[in-house]
Design a protein around this motif. Structure first.
Motif, short mmCIF file in Angstrom:
data_model
loop_
_atom_site.label_atom_id
_atom_site.label_comp_id
_atom_site.label_asym_id
_atom_site.label_seq_id
_atom_site.Cartn_x
_atom_site.Cartn_y
_atom_site.Cartn_z
N VAL A 276 38.79 45.53 48.34
CA VAL A 276 38.27 44.61 49.36
C VAL A 276 37.44 43.53 48.69
N THR A 277 36.69 43.92 47.66
CA THR A 277 35.86 42.95 46.95
C THR A 277 36.69 42.18 45.94
N THR A 278 37.99 42.50 45.85
CA THR A 278 38.95 41.85 44.94
C THR A 278 38.70 42.18 43.47
N ALA A 279 37.70 43.03 43.18
CA ALA A 279 37.30 43.20 41.78
C ALA A 279 38.37 43.90 40.93
N VAL B 260 28.32 38.99 42.92
CA VAL B 260 29.51 38.16 42.72
C VAL B 260 30.78 39.00 42.80
N VAL B 261 30.60 40.33 42.83
CA VAL B 261 31.71 41.28 42.92
C VAL B 261 32.88 40.93 42.05
N ASN B 262 32.68 41.05 40.78
CA ASN B 262 33.80 40.99 39.87
C ASN B 262 33.50 41.98 38.77
N VAL C 238 33.58 29.73 39.47
CA VAL C 238 33.41 29.49 40.91
C VAL C 238 34.22 30.52 41.70
N THR C 239 35.40 30.86 41.17
CA THR C 239 36.23 31.85 41.85
C THR C 239 35.77 33.26 41.50
N THR C 240 34.73 33.38 40.69
CA THR C 240 34.14 34.64 40.23
C THR C 240 35.05 35.43 39.31
N ALA C 241 36.23 34.89 38.97
CA ALA C 241 37.21 35.71 38.25
C ALA C 241 36.76 36.09 36.83
N VAL D 288 42.10 35.51 43.75
CA VAL D 288 41.26 35.03 42.65
C VAL D 288 40.53 36.12 41.91
N ASN D 289 41.27 36.94 41.25
CA ASN D 289 40.65 37.87 40.31
C ASN D 289 41.57 37.95 39.12
N GLN D 290 41.02 37.91 37.96
CA GLN D 290 41.81 37.99 36.73
C GLN D 290 42.82 36.85 36.64
#
Ligand code: NA
Lengths: 681, 681
Positions: A216-219, A620-622, B216-219, B621-623
């Protein structure tokens, strides 16, 4: 008579600052109440609150270590101050009200608990047992519960009101997660799939639920999907459905619920505040009124004395202006309707536009009014007030001499536009020079040139505009310009001096660099659309501070808990020291872990600063599952037999933080910016 | 006379469906226009649009490969259909209007371009040169530009109107990024810092800007911060400031601007639509009106014929109801005011509540009305309509026999509540059984038990409620219940049959499992607050479809471009095949890369399905910098001499996608859910 005036003044002052404190009306209590609200007392309270909060920087585990004796004495001092403030408040407010107010009870309980904790910790220390300073997590209680923190409390109240609605959405969200977890277990559990790390994939329902919560947090996207996706691309539809429903739809619904409640609550608050203000002003009026003819009024003399008590620092011209507004007919007294407006009138900032001549005009009128000088002024004046100082610097209609306005209309002039344009080009060239390498001596000389150009700009403006108007309270950009240039000048001089002595200070150099780049921000001023956006952001600044208080309370409490639970588990050792422990963050359990591989050793709970940085990263949930899983692994390793239980407890800490910060606080922040922009546009 | 009626019917129909197409008023043109709007013609158009879009699944690089000849014939067929539709439209609409409408020009140009592209590609194919099927990215043009896609076009218009405002915020955002990049270059550029991968850290301003954009996308959080943070923890303040300003404040401002424009635009659209509707209805009235006494009216007979032309399938009771509403005084004619309401009246769904007796009551009244049967009915009826069928199933006030309502009030009964409660417990036990391992034969028998229980529930409900009312149009949950149970029954039977023949079909088993779990969703129905939230979400479903069209257009275009640019760069090879290429995704350039290590090989542009999955991942937007950097590395490797240029081009593709999808589309989606919830609450 004197008591009546003080009482009325207390009511007016409460109305002006939206205070809502019931107080005794005996002469002594009123005097105490005025003293209670005096800015020195409030500042002192804030000072002790901040000292108390800052103690965590100096206590074990410390950023700047101090002996326990010093910090505990400081803490007792703070507690005494808080207790004193509370006693003062008890003398002001009626006994019954005092004991019914949970805020006061909260403060007292927290003081007692902190003292107990201090004594226990000190005794354990004396026999060399390390205790847990659990009461430190309670320190934000002082920040919230003193009557001064009305705004922060209001924000908390807003959150509390949102909770029931949020709760139902959250339960539905958990239900949806449960359904998806069951599906994942059934679809992937028996397939013998392996994650990249080689551990079993989706075999335990609790692990699945946690992985899906992280998704959900996309992490952990796309990693969590890859094993299933490799098996068959149809399975990606499962994850896409999950992301659409839980990440996008549910998170938007959370925002919708928070924002909706925020608006509703805001409306209610404004109504209540308006009602209370009117009520207090009516009380004040009833105390001071006398009957003139058929209606009750307040006599001018009495009104003057009241205003002087409420606002001791008021200038006589300001006072006259207020009187002229309140007593339009110049009847010698203020009627009820006009009296009730007083609290609002006092809140309006009065700007005096150009009542004074430019000092140079007074000292050497001939030179200042010479044609060259006028040409310079004409070139510099890029925006001119429509009233006040005109093109020739001498048209001042009397209606403009004092204006109730925080904003004055301007008109553009051609000369001024060229001036602005020239300086925009200079800033642009400066930006290019900054981007270039400054080892070239030509470029470092250019820096002096740019600095001089900026100083000349400010001097020219000060030559043209009357200085006290130029540095008006609302002239944010003028202040910004001047301060940044002066700071840059000082820092550059300091840096040159230091370098001349062959001593290189990195801190000073860093500051010079930052100031030099911040100067480029001035280009924003010349683009109208940019100015509007930035001004909106600056105007919500004060409310942002409230929001900052809220964030601080939550982060501080979580940081203290995190420090007690996880501190010392991970260490950062300089890799250049060659120590074999450096590669595993000083903890053998982290050998070959993603945590150590990613050089995350600095992400630890070893002191307040590190903890706050870590919590920001979690916001920032990553990669937070990486950070978490390692904290957790060490924790489990050390807790040994209780591995599983502590494992889950550590997860709860992080999930709790995520729910509170990301679902509630970040959404309130967004709601808050949304609202500010709707009002502005 | 006939022509007039048809013309009026065309106006009414346009008003009913909010169409705004100018058409010729000759008898033949009107007939053609009715035919143009006939549902079969519209369905055919949609069919060809979808076939055209779906072609990408079968063309090189294909999910299901088909020879070029087949796909190109299909495409030509689609183009012919589009052209036919366009010619049909040209016959209906005035020449001038037709040629001024950009939509028509767009379609024609796209048809011609596609034909050119097909010819070029085929000729190149003939001489064995691989061409680029660039016209495929234009296919969504057909989805947008046919008059049927009014909603999608409206969404696009809404985006276009938002652009100027967004642009200024975006420029300010870029400016802020530039300032931060410069600072990073100056602060960290000369420090000889290294990233985890060992590459230089923050030495090139373009690389810094890109890294900061990714932040910005926290990736890339917290990795991007670690080298600086290791040096000194003060530097973390730089990153925290960056995240607060650019990730939180700017992203919220983007949302605020999009949402603000969305609301403004929505209001304008609604005003325009209301105006156009009124205008068209007035035209229709003017055609049909006759003078009776002092006012113009439409005679009842003519009105009836009109309604029958506009809504051919209307039932006579429905028609009578509309007439009774339109001609309240039963004067035998409809006045202007009531006539104008017709378009809205036709849009209101009419539900007939229990006008029919339960079939069983007709067939065997004695049994159905026996005390046992009534008790059963009483137990099952958990919610009953306040009018219509009462407790004893025979009180039917005539005022309820037909009600203009999409919702009917219910009252709770104790027996019904117990029935619901019992089934909630059954669902709960079922959930536990599902979570347990089903290899136990007891549990797999239990599955049959649960299935029977659910079937009994539905049969009981059908026994109690009149079937056509139970399966009413708006009875979403009844439909859901029944369909999911029937599907589960069929799938379970199919699965058992297959297993009995010792043949194990994974697909069927997967479907059985999913259906079994979806049944648990029924528990939502019994909790009021959950039902409200879900109903709100279901009600915005149709508008969501519009939004889906918008997303499809963007994703499709980006997927086609991505396939042309990146396809074949990365391959997924089954790791169990033992091929050495499997570990490097079939591309030596990916040796030891994070991409291959993370088993990301399936994330490629090798066919439409994979491309769409990849684009979904990029939306999350992750990785994405990992995914990007590898695509880019391969790309650069293959493009060799043009390495740097293609490098930057690949980055532009991904940043473009991010800006369009995350800044615009995701924000519109959020705005859209926000608005739906504000209306619902
Ligand atoms: Na992320």
């Amino acid at each position: 008579e004197d008591r009546e005036l003080l009482l009325a003044a207390a009511y007016v002052s409460d109305a002006q600052y939206n205070r809502n404190v019931p107080f005794e009306t005996s002469a002594q209590a009123i005097r105490l109440y005025h003293f209670y609200n005096h800015w020195t007392m409030r500042a002192a309270t804030y000072f002790f609150i901040w000292v108390d909060l800052a103690l965590a920087l100096f206590e074990e585990p410390a950023v700047f270590p101090l002996p326990f004796l010093v910090t505990s004495i400081a803490e007792v001092l703070c507690l005494t101050a808080f207790f004193g403030r509370l006693v003062h408040f008890a003398k002001v407010t009626p006994q019954k009200v005092f004991w019914k107010d949970t805020k006061n009870i909260c403060i007292m309980v927290t003081i007692v608990l902190t003292l107990i904790d201090l004594v226990i910790y000190a005794s354990l220390e004396a026999v060399n047992i390390r205790g847990v300073r659990w009461s430190r997590a309670l320190r934000p209680v002082f920040l919230i519960n003193f009557p001064e923190s009305r705004q922060v409390r209001r924000a908390f109240r807003s959150i509390r009101n949102t909770l029931p609605d949020i709760l139902y959405v959250f339960l539905l969200f958990l239900f949806s997660m449960m359904i998806f977890s069951l599906m994942a277990l059934k679809l992937f559990g028996d397939r013998d799939l392996r994650t990249v790390e080689g551990s079993p994939y989706f075999t335990n329902i609790l692990d699945i639920a946690f992985e899906l919560y992280v998704l959900v947090t996309t992490a952990n996207s796309p990693d969590v999907m890859m094993p299933a996706y490799e098996l068959n691309w149809w399975y990606s539809l499962y994850f896409i459905a999950y992301i659409i429903i839980n990440t996008y739809i549910f998170m938007s619904v959370f925002l919708a619920v928070v924002y909706n409640n925020y608006r509703k609550h805001l409306k209610n608050e404004i109504h209540t505040l308006a009602y209370l203000k009117r009520h207090k002003m009516t009380e004040a009026f009833n105390i001071l009124k006398v009957k003139v003819g058929t209606e009750f009024v307040v006599k001018e003399a009495r009104w003057r004395r009241l205003v002087k008590v409420v606002a001791p620092g008021i200038s006589s011209s300001h006072l006259e202006l207020l009187l002229r507004i309140s007593d339009e007919g110049q009847t010698g007294h203020v009627d009820k309707m006009n009296f009730l407006r007083l609290a609002d009138l006092l809140n309006i900032r009065v700007v005096a536009i150009n009542i004074k001549k430019h000092p140079l005009e007074t000292w050497m009128p001939r030179v200042y009014q010479s044609s060259t000088s006028l040409l310079v002024q004409k070139m510099v004046q890029h925006r001119q007030p429509l009233c006040g100082k005109g093109e020739l610097g001498n048209t001042r209609p009397s209606s403009c001499s004092l204006a109730l306005s925080s904003f004055s209309p301007w008109q553009e002039s051609l000369g001024g536009r060229i001036f602005v344009w020239v300086y925009d080009v200079i800033i642009l060239i400066n930006a290019i020079f900054i981007a270039l390498d400054e080892k070239d001596s030509l470029i470092s000389y250019a820096e002096w040139l740019f600095l001089s150009l900026y100083i000349i700009e400010i001097l020219l403006k000060l030559y043209t505009y009357e200085p006290s108007a130029y540095f008006g309270r609302k002239q944010f950009w003028n202040w910004f310009d001047t301060l940044i240039i002066i700071a840059a000048l000082l820092a550059t001089v300091a840096n040159t001096t230091i370098q001349a002595r062959k001593y290189n200070s990195q801190q000073v150099l860093d500051i010079v660099l930052i100031l030099r780049i911040l100067r480029l921000l001035r280009v924003i001023v010349s683009i109208q659309r940019f100015r509007v956006i930035v001004t909106t952001l600056i105007n919500i600044g004060p409310t942002m501070l409230t929001f900052g208080g809220l964030v601080l309370v939550v982060y501080y409490a979580f940081a203290i808990i995190g420090m007690e639970a996880f501190h010392g588990k991970v260490h950062f050792l300089d890799p250049s020291s060659g120590s074999p422990d450096a590669a595993v963050c000083g903890n053998p359990a982290l050998k070959d872990s993603a945590f150590a591989r990613g050089r995350y050793c600095k992400n630890n709970f070893n002191d307040l600063a590190s903890s706050l940085v870590l919590l920001t990263e979690l916001t920032v949930v990553n990669q937070w599952h990486d950070i978490l899983s390692e904290e957790e692994a060490c924790f489990a390793l050390l807790a040994d037999g209780f591995a599983l239980a502590t494992h889950q407890a550590a997860k709860l800490y992080f999930i709790g933080f995520h729910v509170v910060v990301v679902i509630l606080i970040v959404n309130i922040f967004i709601a808050f910016i949304l609202e500010a922009f709707f009002v502005a546009y």
